[in-house]
Design an enzyme around this catalytic site. Structure first.
Site, PDB file in Angstrom:
ATOM      1  N   SER A  20     -31.489  -4.092   0.250  1.00 42.53           N
ATOM      2  CA  SER A  20     -30.613  -5.147  -0.262  1.00 42.53           C
ATOM      3  C   SER A  20     -29.486  -5.499   0.718  1.00 42.53           C
ATOM      4  O   SER A  20     -28.865  -4.634   1.323  1.00 42.53           O
ATOM      5  CB  SER A  20     -29.998  -4.706  -1.588  1.00 42.53           C
ATOM      6  OG  SER A  20     -28.995  -5.624  -1.989  1.00 42.53           O
ATOM      7  N   LYS A  69     -34.497  -7.472 -14.326  1.00 37.82           N
ATOM      8  CA  LYS A  69     -33.834  -8.731 -14.698  1.00 37.82           C
ATOM      9  C   LYS A  69     -34.117  -9.167 -16.137  1.00 37.82           C
ATOM     10  O   LYS A  69     -33.263  -9.797 -16.756  1.00 37.82           O
ATOM     11  CB  LYS A  69     -34.265  -9.849 -13.735  1.00 37.82           C
ATOM     12  CG  LYS A  69     -33.569  -9.809 -12.390  1.00 37.82           C
ATOM     13  CD  LYS A  69     -33.927 -11.041 -11.584  1.00 37.82           C
ATOM     14  CE  LYS A  69     -33.225 -11.075 -10.255  1.00 37.82           C
ATOM     15  NZ  LYS A  69     -33.488 -12.312  -9.505  1.00 37.82           N
ATOM     16  N   ASN A  90     -29.173 -11.805 -13.785  1.00 43.88           N
ATOM     17  CA  ASN A  90     -29.030 -11.200 -12.445  1.00 43.88           C
ATOM     18  C   ASN A  90     -27.591 -10.744 -12.171  1.00 43.88           C
ATOM     19  O   ASN A  90     -27.314 -10.187 -11.115  1.00 43.88           O
ATOM     20  CB  ASN A  90     -29.511 -12.155 -11.342  1.00 43.88           C
ATOM     21  CG  ASN A  90     -28.507 -13.243 -11.035  1.00 43.88           C
ATOM     22  OD1 ASN A  90     -27.755 -13.670 -11.908  1.00 43.88           O
ATOM     23  ND2 ASN A  90     -28.486 -13.691  -9.801  1.00 43.88           N
ATOM     24  N   GLY A 127     -45.576 -21.164  -8.312  1.00 50.85           N
ATOM     25  CA  GLY A 127     -45.282 -19.855  -8.882  1.00 50.85           C
ATOM     26  C   GLY A 127     -44.820 -19.992 -10.322  1.00 50.85           C
ATOM     27  O   GLY A 127     -44.405 -21.080 -10.760  1.00 50.85           O
ATOM     28  N   ALA A 128     -44.911 -18.880 -11.061  1.00 45.00           N
ATOM     29  CA  ALA A 128     -44.518 -18.913 -12.472  1.00 45.00           C
ATOM     30  C   ALA A 128     -43.844 -17.605 -12.878  1.00 45.00           C
ATOM     31  O   ALA A 128     -43.820 -17.260 -14.051  1.00 45.00           O
ATOM     32  CB  ALA A 128     -45.746 -19.177 -13.341  1.00 45.00           C
ATOM     33  N   GLY A 130     -40.374 -14.765 -12.379  1.00 42.77           N
ATOM     34  CA  GLY A 130     -38.956 -14.814 -12.715  1.00 42.77           C
ATOM     35  C   GLY A 130     -38.199 -15.855 -11.904  1.00 42.77           C
ATOM     36  O   GLY A 130     -37.395 -16.624 -12.458  1.00 42.77           O
ATOM     37  N   ALA A 131     -38.461 -15.915 -10.612  1.00 46.65           N
ATOM     38  CA  ALA A 131     -37.756 -16.879  -9.767  1.00 46.65           C
ATOM     39  C   ALA A 131     -38.127 -18.301 -10.157  1.00 46.65           C
ATOM     40  O   ALA A 131     -37.267 -19.193 -10.202  1.00 46.65           O
ATOM     41  CB  ALA A 131     -38.079 -16.626  -8.295  1.00 46.65           C
TER      42      ALA A 131
HETATM   43  P1  ATR Z   1     -40.365 -13.077  -9.055  1.00 42.61           P
HETATM   44  O1  ATR Z   1     -39.595 -12.441 -10.176  1.00 42.61           O
HETATM   45  O2  ATR Z   1     -39.809 -12.778  -7.683  1.00 42.61           O
HETATM   46  O3  ATR Z   1     -40.613 -14.524  -9.280  1.00 42.61           O
HETATM   47  P2  ATR Z   1     -42.938 -12.319 -10.076  1.00 42.61           P
HETATM   48  O4  ATR Z   1     -42.403 -12.437 -11.465  1.00 42.61           O
HETATM   49  O5  ATR Z   1     -43.794 -11.150  -9.746  1.00 42.61           O
HETATM   50  O6  ATR Z   1     -41.770 -12.319  -9.003  1.00 42.61           O
HETATM   51  O7  ATR Z   1     -43.752 -13.672  -9.762  1.00 42.61           O
HETATM   52  C1  ATR Z   1     -44.388 -13.884  -8.573  1.00 42.61           C
HETATM   53  C2  ATR Z   1     -45.116 -15.254  -8.610  1.00 42.61           C
HETATM   54  O8  ATR Z   1     -45.765 -15.402  -7.350  1.00 42.61           O
HETATM   55  C3  ATR Z   1     -46.189 -15.368  -9.663  1.00 42.61           C
HETATM   56  O9  ATR Z   1     -46.263 -16.686 -10.121  1.00 42.61           O
HETATM   57  C4  ATR Z   1     -47.461 -15.025  -8.886  1.00 42.61           C
HETATM   58  O10 ATR Z   1     -48.628 -15.645  -9.365  1.00 42.61           O
HETATM   59  P3  ATR Z   1     -49.460 -15.060 -10.633  1.00 42.61           P
HETATM   60  O11 ATR Z   1     -48.768 -15.593 -11.853  1.00 42.61           O
HETATM   61  O12 ATR Z   1     -50.815 -15.595 -10.425  1.00 42.61           O
HETATM   62  O13 ATR Z   1     -49.386 -13.564 -10.494  1.00 42.61           O
HETATM   63  C5  ATR Z   1     -47.156 -15.604  -7.540  1.00 42.61           C
HETATM   64  N1  ATR Z   1     -47.908 -14.925  -6.495  1.00 42.61           N
HETATM   65  C6  ATR Z   1     -47.725 -13.678  -6.039  1.00 42.61           C
HETATM   66  N2  ATR Z   1     -48.619 -13.386  -5.060  1.00 42.61           N
HETATM   67  C7  ATR Z   1     -49.383 -14.493  -4.915  1.00 42.61           C
HETATM   68  C8  ATR Z   1     -50.490 -14.837  -4.073  1.00 42.61           C
HETATM   69  N3  ATR Z   1     -50.977 -13.985  -3.157  1.00 42.61           N
HETATM   70  N4  ATR Z   1     -51.034 -16.069  -4.194  1.00 42.61           N
HETATM   71  C9  ATR Z   1     -50.547 -16.946  -5.100  1.00 42.61           C
HETATM   72  N5  ATR Z   1     -49.521 -16.684  -5.949  1.00 42.61           N
HETATM   73  C10 ATR Z   1     -48.941 -15.482  -5.851  1.00 42.61           C
END
Ligand code: ATR
Length: 271
Positions: A20, A69, A90, A127-128, A130-131
């Site tokens: 961090s 989180k 956060n 992506g879907a 937390g972020a």
């Molecule tokens: P954060 O809290 O940092 O957002 P997370 O909750 O683990 O981390 O979410 C990671 C996101 O990145 C998810 O949407 C994940 O897709 P899935 O819902 O299919 O798991 C996406 N992600 C992670 N690795 C990936 C990869 N190699 N290709 C495509 N999407 C990916």
């Protein structure tokens, strides 16, 4: 600064946290603004005990990171509107023994986009997790319309319907080709060190009139951003979101709006 019997304690709770940059940038700001306070990293799997410790030894504030989180919502006394809607906290402020939860990620995500205009723009969020929740909430708040692009349909659809947007699967090449995108935002770890060659979005569908933002900050120039820049797109790297979310935390703890350059310099002068 002298550490004495009055020094206030702040920190980050998570696991892992040894990488961090929080201690570096927050301590630089405490010093700059002559605050008798320190910020440490606490690597813990037990967020309930960590929260109890905040009350017991009067830790004044904390950053919350992976994997706590969401689960922390069950252990604190109040949660602000944004954090509640996103389902993630956060930042904690210890207000005389009452622990208040906030989410500074969503404001930080939209801040670099605000001068470029978000209202009415078509935003594609990759992506879907937390972020993505925080970014989507921020975009929705600024009245942008959005599409969630995700590998897994269930989570993607859930996020899209939660905030009133559409979902497109990352496997659906035809649907991606048909997307009309003003702003493209990557919230996945795809492209992060050490797999820096990977890209979360098919590069053939980048267009020069898109604004492309990546929340990854290691490396600062992801392959997605490099390719977008080469095409003439306006690009925003992950440093701004990282610094702005930290600056908003510092403000919640101290009521001081810190100068971002102090944080930037602390990162640059590391070693
Ligand atoms: P954060 O809290 O940092 O957002 P997370 O909750 O683990 O981390 O979410 C990671 C996101 O990145 C998810 O949407 C994940 O897709 P899935 O819902 O299919 O798991 C996406 N992600 C992670 N690795 C990936 C990869 N190699 N290709 C495509 N999407 C990916």
């Amino acid at each position: 600064m002298t550490i004495d019997a009055y020094t206030a304690l702040y920190g980050v709770f998570g696991n892992p946290v040894r990488h961090s940059k929080g201690p570096l940038i927050h301590n630089a700001c405490f010093q700059h603004y002559h605050k008798n306070a320190v910020y440490l990293a606490f690597e813990t799997d037990n967020i309930k005990s960590a929260v109890d410790a905040m009350k017991t030894v009067d830790i004044k504030g904390a950053s919350i990171t992976i994997p706590h989180k969401s689960s922390i919502l069950d252990h604190i006394d109040s949660v602000d509107q944004g954090a509640q809607a996103i389902g993630a906290v956060n930042t904690i402020v210890n207000n005389n023994g009452r622990l208040m939860g906030y989410n500074t990620d969503w404001k930080a995500a939209i801040l670099p986009l605000t001068p470029l205009g978000i209202k009415g723009k078509k935003v594609c969020i990759i992506g879907a997790g937390g972020a993505a929740q925080a970014v989507t909430y921020g975009i929705k708040n600024e009245k942008g319309s959005f599409t969630i692009l995700n590998r897994t349909s269930e989570t993607g659809q859930l996020l899209a319907s939660k905030f009133g947007g559409q979902f497109v699967s990352l496997q659906d090449d035809e649907a991606i080709a048909g997307l009309d995108i003003d702003i493209l935002i990557n919230t996945t770890p795809v492209g992060m060190y050490p797999k820096t060659d990977a890209t979360p979005f098919p590069l053939k569908y980048l267009r020069s009139d898109m604004i492309v933002m990546d929340i990854i900050y290691n490396p600062l120039q992801t392959t997605l951003l490099t390719q977008a820049k080469n095409m003439g797109c306006k690009t925003i790297n992950g440093l701004s979101m990282f610094l702005y979310q930290a600056a908003a935390q510092f403000k919640l703890w101290t009521d001081i709006n810190p100068d971002i350059t102090i944080m930037k310099e602390a990162l640059t002068n590391e070693h």
